[in-house]
Design an enzyme around this catalytic site. Sequence first.
Site, PDB file in Angstrom:
ATOM      1  N   GLU A 155      39.388  48.526  -9.248  1.00 24.44           N
ATOM      2  CA  GLU A 155      39.720  49.729  -9.124  1.00 24.44           C
ATOM      3  C   GLU A 155      38.875  50.391  -8.202  1.00 24.44           C
ATOM      4  OE1 GLU A 155      38.479  52.689 -11.203  1.00 24.44           O
ATOM      5  OE2 GLU A 155      36.593  51.935 -10.969  1.00 24.44           O
ATOM      6  N   SER A 198      28.779  41.889 -14.164  1.00 23.03           N
ATOM      7  CA  SER A 198      28.129  41.805 -15.421  1.00 23.03           C
ATOM      8  C   SER A 198      28.847  41.070 -16.436  1.00 23.03           C
ATOM      9  CB  SER A 198      28.393  43.269 -15.975  1.00 23.03           C
ATOM     10  OG  SER A 198      29.827  43.564 -15.837  1.00 23.03           O
ATOM     11  N   THR A 224      36.211  43.093 -15.161  1.00 25.59           N
ATOM     12  CA  THR A 224      36.191  42.759 -13.686  1.00 25.59           C
ATOM     13  C   THR A 224      35.024  41.633 -13.739  1.00 25.59           C
ATOM     14  OG1 THR A 224      37.022  44.857 -12.943  1.00 25.59           O
ATOM     15  CG2 THR A 224      36.088  43.422 -11.148  1.00 25.59           C
ATOM     16  N   THR A 239      28.403  49.211 -23.643  1.00 26.58           N
ATOM     17  CA  THR A 239      29.470  50.076 -22.764  1.00 26.58           C
ATOM     18  C   THR A 239      31.057  49.548 -23.169  1.00 26.58           C
ATOM     19  OG1 THR A 239      29.267  48.306 -21.226  1.00 26.58           O
ATOM     20  CG2 THR A 239      28.153  50.275 -20.873  1.00 26.58           C
ATOM     21  N   ASN A 248      20.175  45.215 -19.797  1.00 23.16           N
ATOM     22  CA  ASN A 248      20.131  46.582 -19.696  1.00 23.16           C
ATOM     23  C   ASN A 248      19.082  47.122 -20.505  1.00 23.16           C
ATOM     24  OD1 ASN A 248      21.708  47.117 -17.485  1.00 23.16           O
ATOM     25  ND2 ASN A 248      23.576  47.619 -18.611  1.00 23.16           N
ATOM     26  N   ASN A 257      19.067  50.301 -11.619  1.00 22.29           N
ATOM     27  CA  ASN A 257      19.552  49.374 -10.527  1.00 22.29           C
ATOM     28  C   ASN A 257      18.195  49.243  -9.517  1.00 22.29           C
ATOM     29  OD1 ASN A 257      22.119  49.152 -11.665  1.00 22.29           O
ATOM     30  ND2 ASN A 257      22.943  50.730 -10.471  1.00 22.29           N
ATOM     31  N   GLU A 281      15.763  25.359  -3.632  1.00 20.85           N
ATOM     32  CA  GLU A 281      14.550  25.035  -4.187  1.00 20.85           C
ATOM     33  C   GLU A 281      14.266  25.583  -5.678  1.00 20.85           C
ATOM     34  OE1 GLU A 281      10.391  25.224  -2.037  1.00 20.85           O
ATOM     35  OE2 GLU A 281      11.508  25.325  -0.536  1.00 20.85           O
TER      36      GLU A 281
END
Length: 450
Positions: free
Chosen positions: A71, A140, A145, A179, A206, A228, A254
């Site tokens: 979206e 996430s 999505t 959420t 989170n 963030n 590595e």
Amino acid sequence: MRECISIHVGQAGVQIGNACWELYCLEHGIQPDGQMPSDKTIGGGDDSFNTFFSETGAGKHVPRAVFVDLEPTVVDEVRTGTYRQLFHPEQLITGKEDAASNYARGHYTIGKEIVDLVLDRIRKLADLCTGLQGFLIFHSFGGGTGSGFASLLMERLSVDYSKKSKLEFAIYPAPQVSTAVVEPYNSILTTHTTLEHSDCAFMVDNEAIYDICRRNLDIERPTYTNLNRLIGQIVSSITASLRFDGALNVDLTEFQTNLVPYPRIHFPLATYAPVISAEKAYHEQLSVAEITNACFEPANQMVKCDPRHGKYMACCMLYRGDVVPKDVNAAIATIKTKRTIQFVDWCPTGFKVGINYQPPTVVPGGDLAKVQRAVCMLSNTTAIAEAWARLVHKFDLMYAKWAFVHWYVGEGMEEGEFSEAREDLAALEKDCEEVGVDSVEAEAEEGEAY
């Protein structure tokens, strides 16, 4: 060149992407319009930062990144934000309707319509690379999505670029701060699908980051921007070795070689130190030994789990700034003498070190203090099983009552997929536990020692 393409999927992925690219630009002295005054070679050039930025003939630096969301609102903020000129408009891809926190919508119905377009854009980015090293995928676990589309995309990338490594930065659903109600479903479905397609996944929880912001930075009510920016610092530390020249450099592959003992057990914990506010930093001397010790404090981890209940299989220390190998060796020697930190008996050495002389950069007006040196520790520990156990438990509570399942089935999923994914995660949890069990001789000795 060893280029990396970053793919930011869903709201969490895009917002972390914003924080990361803002920080990369500051670190490399790239302006929001993509110009880089310090860069003398126009077009191309073999500078280390070209792993993350491609250069146009006009001297503009364009991130090797794709932002995808089903979206438009979140990506629209990038289109109108400070860095709108940095990205090529085709790198910002949006659909019309969102996945509504539903894995099945992201993976089957709505994701299918957009996935070819996204792969086409990725193909264009890959064509600009001389030696593509791999993909960094940000998403996430909990969103529709982030879970559904990210896993679909990774399946397709495995087909098109089977030999390239794929590293994930995944936002793990926080135990307290939720959420979406269906997070456990989405997380378990996406983990099951991506398990065989991802080479290494750095999880970030989170809630753990909330606590770090509250405790170390004295932010009473952290916002997503605060979170963030902190995640951005961690991602920047992990990728610094790819973007700067350093003394002991660490390549994408590595990481895998040193952190992943078995293909399925590829979920290292990230810990970053020092996370400290400006007024505190002024009064503290943060030596190499101190920041190294801080990494072994469970409170500084990015995922809520207690490594003291598990064993370390491997450990990567990525230092940046004013750090010399002598100090690092001393700090690590001290750590090894501590009884609280246990390594599995089949992996006695267990430490890999990277040093980068570029000191950490902070976003002006941000919460983090400017420090001379920082370290990011990536450790593969069996304690991560705690995180899976929590998810599986929540999944079971809902699935026992068949709650919300109709939304998934209605989008074309089969009920069998749920139980299959759940079995797979239970197996993953078992794998983690088995790896931590000592070989037989060691057990006999331990019995005598106590």
